[in-house]
Every structure is written in C-alpha cells, then in structure tokens.
Design a protein around this motif. Structure first.
Motif, mmCIF file in Angstrom:
data_model
loop_
_atom_site.group_PDB
_atom_site.id
_atom_site.type_symbol
_atom_site.label_atom_id
_atom_site.label_comp_id
_atom_site.label_asym_id
_atom_site.label_seq_id
_atom_site.Cartn_x
_atom_site.Cartn_y
_atom_site.Cartn_z
ATOM 1 N N ASP A 232 0.872 -1.287 -0.113
ATOM 2 C CA ASP A 232 0.014 -0.165 0.077
ATOM 3 C C ASP A 232 0.630 1.065 -0.025
ATOM 4 N N GLU A 233 1.918 1.292 0.734
ATOM 5 C CA GLU A 233 2.785 2.368 0.764
ATOM 6 C C GLU A 233 3.390 2.868 -0.645
ATOM 7 N N TYR A 234 4.178 1.672 -1.056
ATOM 8 C CA TYR A 234 4.363 1.577 -2.459
ATOM 9 C C TYR A 234 3.576 2.326 -3.363
ATOM 10 N N LEU A 235 2.384 1.645 -3.732
ATOM 11 C CA LEU A 235 1.248 2.305 -4.326
ATOM 12 C C LEU A 235 0.752 3.777 -4.230
ATOM 13 N N ALA A 236 0.956 4.014 -2.814
ATOM 14 C CA ALA A 236 0.843 5.459 -2.525
ATOM 15 C C ALA A 236 1.906 6.469 -3.240
ATOM 16 N N VAL A 237 3.091 5.944 -3.268
ATOM 17 C CA VAL A 237 4.120 6.707 -3.772
ATOM 18 C C VAL A 237 3.809 6.918 -5.273
ATOM 19 N N VAL A 238 3.614 5.651 -5.873
ATOM 20 C CA VAL A 238 3.220 5.525 -7.405
ATOM 21 C C VAL A 238 2.469 6.670 -7.861
ATOM 22 N N ASN A 239 1.211 6.666 -7.036
ATOM 23 C CA ASN A 239 0.118 7.616 -7.256
ATOM 24 C C ASN A 239 0.611 8.934 -7.233
ATOM 25 N N GLU A 258 0.317 -2.531 -13.336
ATOM 26 C CA GLU A 258 1.836 -2.357 -13.888
ATOM 27 C C GLU A 258 2.581 -2.005 -12.862
ATOM 28 N N ALA A 259 2.137 -1.225 -11.854
ATOM 29 C CA ALA A 259 3.142 -0.799 -10.936
ATOM 30 C C ALA A 259 3.487 -2.159 -10.210
ATOM 31 N N LEU A 260 2.619 -2.794 -9.791
ATOM 32 C CA LEU A 260 3.132 -4.033 -9.164
ATOM 33 C C LEU A 260 4.037 -5.026 -9.527
ATOM 34 N N GLN A 261 3.557 -5.060 -10.840
ATOM 35 C CA GLN A 261 4.357 -5.943 -11.662
ATOM 36 C C GLN A 261 5.895 -5.419 -12.024
ATOM 37 N N TRP A 275 9.065 5.810 -8.056
ATOM 38 C CA TRP A 275 9.592 6.878 -8.986
ATOM 39 C C TRP A 275 9.869 6.358 -10.291
ATOM 40 N N GLN A 276 10.659 5.738 -10.391
ATOM 41 C CA GLN A 276 11.171 5.062 -11.837
ATOM 42 C C GLN A 276 9.770 4.545 -12.634
ATOM 43 N N PHE A 277 9.087 3.738 -11.897
ATOM 44 C CA PHE A 277 7.870 3.250 -12.694
ATOM 45 C C PHE A 277 7.147 4.577 -13.182
ATOM 46 N N ALA A 278 6.912 5.377 -12.298
ATOM 47 C CA ALA A 278 6.051 6.542 -12.786
ATOM 48 C C ALA A 278 6.438 7.354 -13.968
ATOM 49 N N ARG A 279 7.836 7.529 -13.944
ATOM 50 C CA ARG A 279 8.430 8.155 -15.160
ATOM 51 C C ARG A 279 8.330 7.271 -16.308
ATOM 52 N N ASP A 280 8.437 6.099 -16.279
ATOM 53 C CA ASP A 280 8.043 5.169 -17.471
ATOM 54 C C ASP A 280 6.728 5.407 -17.986
ATOM 55 N N TYR A 281 5.680 5.233 -16.988
ATOM 56 C CA TYR A 281 4.379 5.244 -17.275
ATOM 57 C C TYR A 281 3.932 6.681 -17.706
ATOM 58 N N ALA A 282 4.300 7.595 -17.076
ATOM 59 C CA ALA A 282 3.915 9.164 -17.460
ATOM 60 C C ALA A 282 4.583 9.396 -18.875
ATOM 61 N N GLY A 283 5.432 8.682 -19.443
ATOM 62 C CA GLY A 283 6.148 9.015 -20.521
ATOM 63 C C GLY A 283 5.172 8.590 -21.718
#
Length: 287
Positions: A232-239, A258-261, A275-283
């Motif tokens: 849950d903490e990880y997903l909160a940071v992703v969001n 996708e974030a969990l994967q 943060w790295q996932f969010a950069r990839d996804y946002a791109g």
C-alpha cells in the motif's frame, strides 16, 4: 659574504623545488553561486565546487515517512536557529528515501542560510581541511556523505571518527554531518566477531572488534532508520508521482497492476522503484 650569498641562493632554489611537491593553497569558492557544493580532489589540488543545478526535491514529495521527516526537520531547524543539534545517520533499505530526505531538507531551508556540501567517502580524509574552510562563515553547513560504508583499515574511517567526536580541535557550530548508509554500524560485521562475545555473570560483553565498529555509528547523535515499503505504501508513492507528472486520474487508477508488476521484476518495493515506474508510465502520456 660570498659564501653566505651562495648558501642563500642554494637554499632558495631548494625551497622552489620543494614547493612543487606541496599542495596548492585552498581558494575560497563563490559562496553565492549555489546552495550546494561538492568537494573535489584533482591530484594535489582540492576545493569546493558549486553545483549549478542541485536536485530540487520537496519534503511533500516524500510519502509515508512522515515520522522521519519530522525528526530530521526538527534537528535541522534547531541547527539553523543556533540551538544544539546532532549529526545524523540515516540507515536502512535501499531506495526508501534516505538521500532524498537530505536533499529535501536543503530545498526547504536553503532560504534560511542552509548550505550542503557533498563529500565522497574517499575524500573524508580531507574533512579537517573542509571544516577549517567553513569556520566563521555566516551560513550553516551540512556535510553530506551518501551510501557510507567502510572496510577494515580505511583511513577515511579514522578521519570521520575524529571529526565527529575524537579530535582535539572542536568542530565549529555551523557544521553538521548527515550521512546515509545501508549498514547500521557502517562496517562489515562477521560471525567470528560475535562468537568472541563473552557472558560474565549474566552480562553480555561484546568483543573489542564489535565495540570498535559500533563506536563510529554511536558518534552520530540522531539515528533515523528506514524500512522496505508495504504494498500500500509503494502504491501511494506511485500515485503521488503519477499525479506530479501530470497523468490523468483515470490513468492513475489503471496503473496499479503494472506498478506491482514493475516492483516484482525489480525485486523491490521502494520509493526509488515507484518513482522510476511513474516516469516510465507518465512518458507514455506525453505528446
């Protein structure tokens, strides 16, 4: 008189040769060029170099570590107001925000005179020279060493230990040391050392090798420990980061799987991985 002149001439030539082997005098950096500096060594020369574009991260960007933020902010605020404050050691799991928290503190307080100087581990032997250059300055300085750890016998270990607590010369009150490490005691610990621990009349007496290693980390008055994120903490940071990067709310809601994967493939749930996932996804949403 001729003999004296010849002697003085030879002595002058000898001194000129010796000067070639001496390190150059330290020069004052441009203190107005930046709020962050880096200690650089190039051969015999060394000095402070301004960092033109320090990493700007805000305290609000760091999620699910509120208790840790409160502790380091309180310590830093005491330091800035001239009150007593402690050197800080931030330890724990990789990617959980240790170095980011120090950078965020600089962003928060640079307008109040806080400055940060990054010192690589190998350059810690220069700490006395760095501290001497900062004494008497009106700014308040954090000497920052990231990912700190030592092997047995490293000279930088003794230099840091001396500056923290053991030197005859006192550290000026405008300097603190903030360090991050994955090791709580900063040095490798071996089973054989623990095996040498003695039990006497019900009391535990650690071996001398263990005591020596603990003695360095104990010189940091404030310990802040970081732990791996829950799901849950990880997903909160992703969001949080997806929102910061401008991803539409409906797309953020659909990013969970996708974030969990992504975390599973990286073998870690941490703020860095989020943060790295969010950069990839946002791109994918950028024009």
């Amino acid at each position: 008189m001729t003999d004296l002149n010849q002697f003085l001439s030879r002595a002058e030539r000898l001194l000129e040769r010796l000067e070639q082997f001496l390190p150059p005098a330290l020069t004052e950096p441009d203190w107005n060029a930046s709020v962050a500096f880096r200690w650089r060594r190039n051969g015999k020369a060394a000095g402070l170099q301004p960092i033109p574009r320090p990493h700007q991260i805000r305290l609000s960007d760091l999620q699910d570590i509120d208790d840790k933020k409160e502790r380091i902010v309180a310590n830093t605020r005491q330091f800035l107001t001239g009150k007593r404050a402690n050197n800080v050691l931030l330890t724990g799991a990789r990617g959980t925000g240790k170095s980011s928290l120090v950078k965020a503190v600089l962003t928060e307080f640079s307008g109040q005179g806080l400055r940060l100087i990054e010192v690589d581990k190998d350059d810690l032997i220069d700490l006395p020279d760095i501290v001497e250059q900062l004494e008497g300055r009106p700014e308040r300085f954090i000497l920052f060493t990231d990912d700190l750890s030592f092997e047995d016998g490293e000279p930088a270990y003794k230099a840091l230990k001396s500056v923290l607590d053991g030197s005859v010369a006192a550290v000026p009150d405008n300097v603190l040391i903030y360090a991050t490490s994955n090791r709580r005691h900063l040095m490798p610990e071996y089973f054989a050392e623990n095996a040498a621990t003695k039990h006497l009349d019900g009391e535990v007496h650690p071996a001398e090798a263990v005591e020596e290693k603990i003695s360095l980390s104990e010189r940091f008055g404030l310990w802040i420990s970081f732990y791996p994120f829950s799901q849950d903490e990880y997903l909160a940071v992703v969001n949080h980061w997806l929102g910061e990067f401008g991803v539409p709310p409906e797309a953020i809601a659909g990013a969970r799987g996708e974030a969990l994967q992504w975390a599973l493939l990286r073998g870690s749930r941490s703020g860095r991985v989020a943060w790295q996932f969010a950069r990839d996804y946002a791109g994918r949403f950028e024009a």
